[in-house]
Scaffold this motif. Sequence first.
Motif, short mmCIF file in Angstrom:
data_model
loop_
_atom_site.label_atom_id
_atom_site.label_comp_id
_atom_site.label_asym_id
_atom_site.label_seq_id
_atom_site.Cartn_x
_atom_site.Cartn_y
_atom_site.Cartn_z
N THR A 2 0.84 -1.19 0.00
CA THR A 2 0.00 0.00 0.00
C THR A 2 0.88 1.25 0.00
OG1 THR A 2 -0.07 0.15 2.41
CG2 THR A 2 -1.74 -1.24 1.35
N SER A 3 0.28 2.37 -0.34
CA SER A 3 1.01 3.64 -0.26
C SER A 3 1.46 3.92 1.16
CB SER A 3 0.12 4.79 -0.77
OG SER A 3 -0.08 4.70 -2.16
N GLU A 4 0.66 3.52 2.13
CA GLU A 4 1.04 3.71 3.53
C GLU A 4 2.32 2.94 3.85
OE1 GLU A 4 -0.92 3.41 8.01
OE2 GLU A 4 -1.76 2.21 6.38
N GLN A 5 2.41 1.70 3.35
CA GLN A 5 3.62 0.92 3.60
C GLN A 5 4.83 1.51 2.89
OE1 GLN A 5 1.80 -2.79 2.29
NE2 GLN A 5 1.90 -3.62 4.36
N GLY A 6 4.63 2.01 1.67
CA GLY A 6 5.71 2.69 0.98
C GLY A 6 6.15 3.93 1.72
N GLY A 7 5.18 4.65 2.30
CA GLY A 7 5.50 5.82 3.10
C GLY A 7 6.33 5.47 4.32
N HIS A 8 6.08 4.31 4.90
CA HIS A 8 6.90 3.86 6.04
C HIS A 8 8.37 3.75 5.62
CE1 HIS A 8 3.29 3.27 8.21
NE2 HIS A 8 3.06 2.01 7.94
N CYS A 9 8.60 3.26 4.39
CA CYS A 9 9.97 3.12 3.90
C CYS A 9 10.66 4.47 3.75
CB CYS A 9 9.98 2.38 2.56
SG CYS A 9 9.44 0.66 2.65
N LEU A 10 9.93 5.45 3.23
CA LEU A 10 10.50 6.79 3.07
C LEU A 10 10.79 7.42 4.43
CD1 LEU A 10 9.51 6.34 0.15
CD2 LEU A 10 8.66 8.69 0.17
N ALA A 11 9.83 7.29 5.35
CA ALA A 11 10.01 7.87 6.68
C ALA A 11 11.20 7.25 7.39
CB ALA A 11 8.73 7.68 7.50
N HIS A 12 11.36 5.94 7.24
CA HIS A 12 12.47 5.23 7.88
C HIS A 12 13.81 5.72 7.34
CE1 HIS A 12 15.44 1.90 7.89
NE2 HIS A 12 15.01 1.71 9.12
N ALA A 13 13.93 5.81 6.01
CA ALA A 13 15.20 6.21 5.42
C ALA A 13 15.59 7.63 5.79
CB ALA A 13 15.13 6.07 3.90
N ALA A 14 14.60 8.49 5.98
CA ALA A 14 14.87 9.89 6.28
C ALA A 14 15.11 10.16 7.76
CB ALA A 14 13.71 10.76 5.79
N THR A 15 14.94 9.17 8.61
CA THR A 15 15.11 9.38 10.06
C THR A 15 16.04 8.36 10.70
OG1 THR A 15 13.14 8.01 10.56
CG2 THR A 15 12.80 10.38 10.29
N HIS A 16 16.43 7.32 9.98
CA HIS A 16 17.18 6.23 10.58
C HIS A 16 18.67 6.55 10.71
CE1 HIS A 16 18.21 2.10 11.63
NE2 HIS A 16 19.16 2.14 10.73
N GLY A 17 19.22 6.30 11.89
CA GLY A 17 20.66 6.41 12.09
C GLY A 17 21.17 7.83 11.96
N THR A 18 22.49 7.95 11.90
CA THR A 18 23.12 9.26 11.74
C THR A 18 24.16 9.18 10.62
OG1 THR A 18 24.61 8.69 13.58
CG2 THR A 18 22.68 10.03 14.10
N SER A 19 25.36 9.64 10.90
CA SER A 19 26.33 9.79 9.82
C SER A 19 26.75 8.46 9.18
CB SER A 19 27.57 10.51 10.34
OG SER A 19 28.17 9.79 11.39
N TYR A 20 26.59 7.35 9.88
CA TYR A 20 27.09 6.09 9.31
C TYR A 20 26.25 5.61 8.13
CZ TYR A 20 23.42 3.17 11.44
OH TYR A 20 22.23 2.60 11.78
N VAL A 21 25.09 6.21 7.88
CA VAL A 21 24.29 5.85 6.72
C VAL A 21 24.44 6.86 5.58
CG1 VAL A 21 22.61 4.56 8.08
CG2 VAL A 21 22.16 6.97 7.55
N HIS A 22 25.36 7.81 5.71
CA HIS A 22 25.57 8.81 4.67
C HIS A 22 25.92 8.13 3.35
CE1 HIS A 22 26.43 12.73 3.04
NE2 HIS A 22 27.71 12.46 2.85
N GLY A 23 25.16 8.43 2.31
CA GLY A 23 25.37 7.83 1.01
C GLY A 23 24.76 6.46 0.84
N ALA A 24 24.04 5.98 1.86
CA ALA A 24 23.51 4.62 1.83
C ALA A 24 22.26 4.48 0.97
CB ALA A 24 23.19 4.16 3.25
N TYR A 25 22.04 3.26 0.54
CA TYR A 25 20.83 2.86 -0.19
C TYR A 25 20.01 1.99 0.75
CZ TYR A 25 18.06 -0.05 -3.46
OH TYR A 25 17.07 -0.73 -4.11
#
Length: 330
Positions: free
Chosen positions: A259-282
Amino acid sequence: MGGQLGFMYRQLTFKPKPIPSSTRLDNKVAIITGANAGLGLETSREFISHGLAHLIIAVRDESKGEAARAELLRNVSNDSCRIEVWKVDQADLNGIVAFSERVETLPRLDIVILNAGVKYLNYEKSPSNHEMNVQVNHIGTSLVSLLLIPKLQASARKINAPARLTLVGSEGQFWCSFKEHSAPNVIERLDEQAAFPPAMERYYTTKLMTQLWTAELASRVTSDEVVITTVNPGLCASSLHRHDSSGALNFFLKIFAWTSEQGGHCLAHAATHGTSYVHGAYFSEQKKTEPCSFSTSSQGIKAQKKLWNETIDLLKKECPRASLTQFDKP
């Protein structure tokens, strides 16, 4: 990652989850492009529920943005979040500059998610004579990312914490040949009608370009100021497919799509997860993972730098009012 059978298996067995309740966005300001519907709207809803102070819905069609704003105001519990609709059309480079100048008036900017994108299956030109997938998914997105970096950096220095920039990619990066990377000029070749491929190949190519662009951008911006990531939101039943109404796609979506809601969870996670160690990550399936092998190969890194230089040159030529001097270094 990357195989079609593996993709279908993950779509059936993995279900994206909301970001943890402990993730707080109090006092933060976020911009989400393409947030009038689908994944962008659902990410907006999730951010607001985590205490976001100020949301800017950046859209091409302001009336649709206002409808999304009204829906959010009706259905979210965070009454203190200020929600605004700002116009930005990624087919209009001067309009993108005007948008970025408006962004400069904000007191701060903490999170940007570049979600706006298109999937054209037939050749169509933008007003500036670029193939439309290339115009919106690469040229326009690239300019937005460049012009918002200074505000993100300034905000990070102000609060002594890194800001976040997330570009929405796709697992389709694994499935395209990107033979155009060896052309004398990649973007010029992609703009040729004779080079337009069948089915979803061009969309996938532009998402591989997003991966290459993001990797190069991350190499030029320090992670203590802006943490830059790309995210695969998975196959979702969203408005992205509005130009493809085939029965085969509808059948495939019915079986495999999130669902779009589940896809939104993925975007929210990537934009808030971790700190500098995910810089440049996929990110894919809500975890840091490896992008396609081409993007990390010597050939891919060469194509990455070539694409960067071509894009900067194009933007300077077609949009001279954009200030890109920060990115002039080799």
